[in-house]
Design a protein around this motif. Structure first.
Motif, PDB file in Angstrom:
ATOM      1  N   TRP A  13       0.791  -1.230   0.000  1.00 57.92           N
ATOM      2  CA  TRP A  13       0.000   0.000   0.000  1.00 57.92           C
ATOM      3  C   TRP A  13       0.826   1.286   0.000  1.00 57.92           C
ATOM      4  O   TRP A  13       0.593   2.186  -0.808  1.00 57.92           O
ATOM      5  N   ASP A  48      -2.124  -5.372  -0.777  1.00 57.90           N
ATOM      6  CA  ASP A  48      -3.165  -4.574  -0.104  1.00 57.90           C
ATOM      7  C   ASP A  48      -4.325  -4.344  -1.065  1.00 57.90           C
ATOM      8  O   ASP A  48      -4.516  -5.096  -2.028  1.00 57.90           O
ATOM      9  N   ASP A  49      -5.103  -3.332  -0.831  1.00 60.64           N
ATOM     10  CA  ASP A  49      -6.325  -3.013  -1.575  1.00 60.64           C
ATOM     11  C   ASP A  49      -6.062  -2.897  -3.093  1.00 60.64           C
ATOM     12  O   ASP A  49      -4.919  -2.676  -3.515  1.00 60.64           O
ATOM     13  N   CYS A  98     -11.823   0.146   1.268  1.00 62.88           N
ATOM     14  CA  CYS A  98     -11.646   1.598   1.371  1.00 62.88           C
ATOM     15  C   CYS A  98     -11.495   2.237  -0.002  1.00 62.88           C
ATOM     16  O   CYS A  98     -11.878   3.377  -0.218  1.00 62.88           O
ATOM     17  N   LYS A 124      -5.160  -9.134   5.634  1.00 63.88           N
ATOM     18  CA  LYS A 124      -5.369  -7.820   6.264  1.00 63.88           C
ATOM     19  C   LYS A 124      -6.839  -7.467   6.057  1.00 63.88           C
ATOM     20  O   LYS A 124      -7.338  -7.523   4.927  1.00 63.88           O
ATOM     21  N   ASP A 126      -9.845  -4.739   6.637  1.00 65.52           N
ATOM     22  CA  ASP A 126     -10.076  -3.311   6.880  1.00 65.52           C
ATOM     23  C   ASP A 126     -11.475  -3.034   7.460  1.00 65.52           C
ATOM     24  O   ASP A 126     -12.258  -3.973   7.693  1.00 65.52           O
ATOM     25  N   TRP A 161      -8.261   0.581  12.801  1.00 60.89           N
ATOM     26  CA  TRP A 161      -7.676   1.912  13.100  1.00 60.89           C
ATOM     27  C   TRP A 161      -7.876   2.374  14.562  1.00 60.89           C
ATOM     28  O   TRP A 161      -7.908   3.579  14.833  1.00 60.89           O
ATOM     29  N   ARG A 179      -4.636  -2.950  14.107  1.00 57.87           N
ATOM     30  CA  ARG A 179      -4.200  -1.568  13.911  1.00 57.87           C
ATOM     31  C   ARG A 179      -4.788  -0.676  14.999  1.00 57.87           C
ATOM     32  O   ARG A 179      -5.991  -0.673  15.231  1.00 57.87           O
ATOM     33  N   ASP A 183      -4.219   5.970   9.360  1.00 59.35           N
ATOM     34  CA  ASP A 183      -3.123   5.658   8.436  1.00 59.35           C
ATOM     35  C   ASP A 183      -1.873   6.514   8.660  1.00 59.35           C
ATOM     36  O   ASP A 183      -1.956   7.715   8.898  1.00 59.35           O
TER      37      ASP A 183
HETATM   38  C1  GLA Z   1      -7.209   1.926   4.840  1.00 60.02           C
HETATM   39  C2  GLA Z   1      -6.093   1.230   5.619  1.00 60.02           C
HETATM   40  C3  GLA Z   1      -4.792   1.365   4.839  1.00 60.02           C
HETATM   41  C4  GLA Z   1      -4.935   0.760   3.462  1.00 60.02           C
HETATM   42  C5  GLA Z   1      -6.099   1.417   2.735  1.00 60.02           C
HETATM   43  C6  GLA Z   1      -6.448   0.708   1.433  1.00 60.02           C
HETATM   44  O1  GLA Z   1      -7.029   3.298   4.785  1.00 60.02           O
HETATM   45  O2  GLA Z   1      -5.978   1.770   6.897  1.00 60.02           O
HETATM   46  O3  GLA Z   1      -3.731   0.725   5.556  1.00 60.02           O
HETATM   47  O4  GLA Z   1      -5.135  -0.622   3.567  1.00 60.02           O
HETATM   48  O5  GLA Z   1      -7.282   1.396   3.524  1.00 60.02           O
HETATM   49  O6  GLA Z   1      -7.518   1.312   0.772  1.00 60.02           O
END
Ligand code: GLA
Length: 376
Positions: A13, A48-49, A98, A124, A126, A161, A179, A183
């Motif tokens: 990411w 990641d995403d 996200c 991972k 989210d 988060w 987490r 971010d």
């Molecule tokens: C959130 C997560 C990030 C990342 C983005 C991907 O913001 O906290 O670490 O994975 O999504 O869209």
């Protein structure tokens, strides 16, 4: 699976965001081995995403975007495993991720099965678009249950988060790491703010379910998706020192295909990693807690290590010179006990003896000093 030490790896990411693709993942996996990162302990390569098609297949399953991942996920997993590494994937507890790709809400079991069939070792997970009707802990519990029954050992990396008091419930959901903050960005203010958010949650996390302070920005130098501003060498060192003493997972975010010597040393310093990965799994405390609470004094973190050593991290999070003070009593020494503490700076190798009542260090702004301390 029980995690006894904080997971270590690389995640796409911070540098690549929606530009992640098979080439980047293969080359990063190869670089992880060739650069010595794997030998130092980094083992997960995490996508990641933004890896999937924008809609599910007719069978209800997630599909990789074939323009980005032409060989398909199964072949990619096999390739990464062939290098001796583990591989991770990303999804979300809401109906969308996200970045707006399909999430796993109400598809938890089918998705966990896909991840297992492809060969992933890490998920991972989210928190975007979380439906208001279901509590976060039940959504993570669902995916935790789905992973537990998918037929493969998959490390569960929660990413809510710190929202909804995550620290109070995440350990019960089956997550192996969680987490604790929003971010990270590649600038000093972001690192400082994440550290300040830790003061109140130090007793949470540790063996089984580690507090993830977010992916590393070390070595990004202002490049890539979160590379806004960049940090100095000393700021990256402070970042590594605090992530190490607080036993955060270490997920690299820079482009490891082009590591320079300075970044490699910051990521692989043995003394720093031995503190991060310490087998005893204790949590840290703040030695100068009163001062930190009352004024803007920076914390000195202390953590017991396997075999009786102690990790100590002095910080100066402020913008002016400061004096770090650690009292012998805060380290467990009583007056006249006849013992002394020997501090070894993990970065410079400098040895300092603490024989009197306190150790005082002059700390320039935005710096940390990480020590392994022995009782003599
Ligand atoms: C959130 C997560 C990030 C990342 C983005 C991907 O913001 O906290 O670490 O994975 O999504 O869209």
């Amino acid at each position: 699976m029980v995690r006894h030490t904080p997971p270590m790896g690389w995640n796409s990411w911070n540098t690549f965001a929606e530009n992640v693709n098979e080439k980047v993942v293969r080359e990063s996996a190869e670089a992880m081995v060739q650069s010595g990162l794997y030998e130092a302990g980094y083992e997960y390569v995490v996508i990641d995403d933004c890896w999937s098609e924008k809609v599910r297949g007719k069978d209800g399953k997630l599909r990789e975007d074939k323009r980005k991942f032409p060989s398909g996920m199964k072949e990619l997993c096999d390739y990464v495993h062939g290098l001796g590494l583990k591989i991770g994937i990303y999804s979300c507890a809401g109906p969308l991720t996200c970045a707006g790709y399909p999430g796993s809400f109400d598809h938890e079991f089918v998705d966990a099965k896909s991840f297992a069939d492809w060969g992933f070792d890490f998920l991972k997970y989210d928190y975007c678009y979380k439906p208001a009707s279901v509590q976060g802990k039940f959504l993570y519990r669902r995916m935790g249950t789905a992973l537990a029954s998918c037929g493969r050992d998959i490390l569960f990396s929660a990413c809510s988060w710190g929202a909804d008091e995550t620290h109070t419930w995440i350990d019960g959901t089956g997550a192996h790491m969680w987490r604790s903050t929003g971010d990270i960005w590649d600038n000093y203010a972001s690192i400082r703010d994440i550290i300040k958010l830790q003061y109140k949650i130090l007793p949470y996390g540790g063996v089984g379910c580690f507090n993830d302070m977010d992916m590393l920005v070390t070595g990004m130098r202002g490049k890539g998706h979160v590379g806004i501003g960049g940090c100095t060498y000393e700021e990256y060192k402070l970042h590594m020192s605090v992530w190490a003493i607080l036993a955060s997972p270490l997920m690299i975010g820079c482009d490891i295909r082009s590591l320079n010597d300075e970044t490699r040393e910051l990521l692989t310093n043995r003394g720093m990693l031995s503190i991060n990965q310490d087998a005893r799994g204790c949590r840290a405390y703040i030695a100068n807690e009163e001062e930190v609470r009352m004024s803007d004094v920076s914390p000195v973190f202390v953590r017991s290590l396997e075999g009786g050593d102690i990790a100590v991290c002095f910080t100066n999070l402020g913008d002016t010179d400061a004096r770090g003070v650690l009292q012998a009593a805060q380290m467990g020494l009583s007056y006249g006990c006849g013992k002394k503490l020997c501090f070894c700076d993990v970065w410079s190798g400098e040895q300092i003896a603490m024989t009197n009542e306190c150790l005082c260090l002059d700390m320039p702004p935005h710096t940390a000093r990480l020590f392994r301390v022995k009782l003599k």
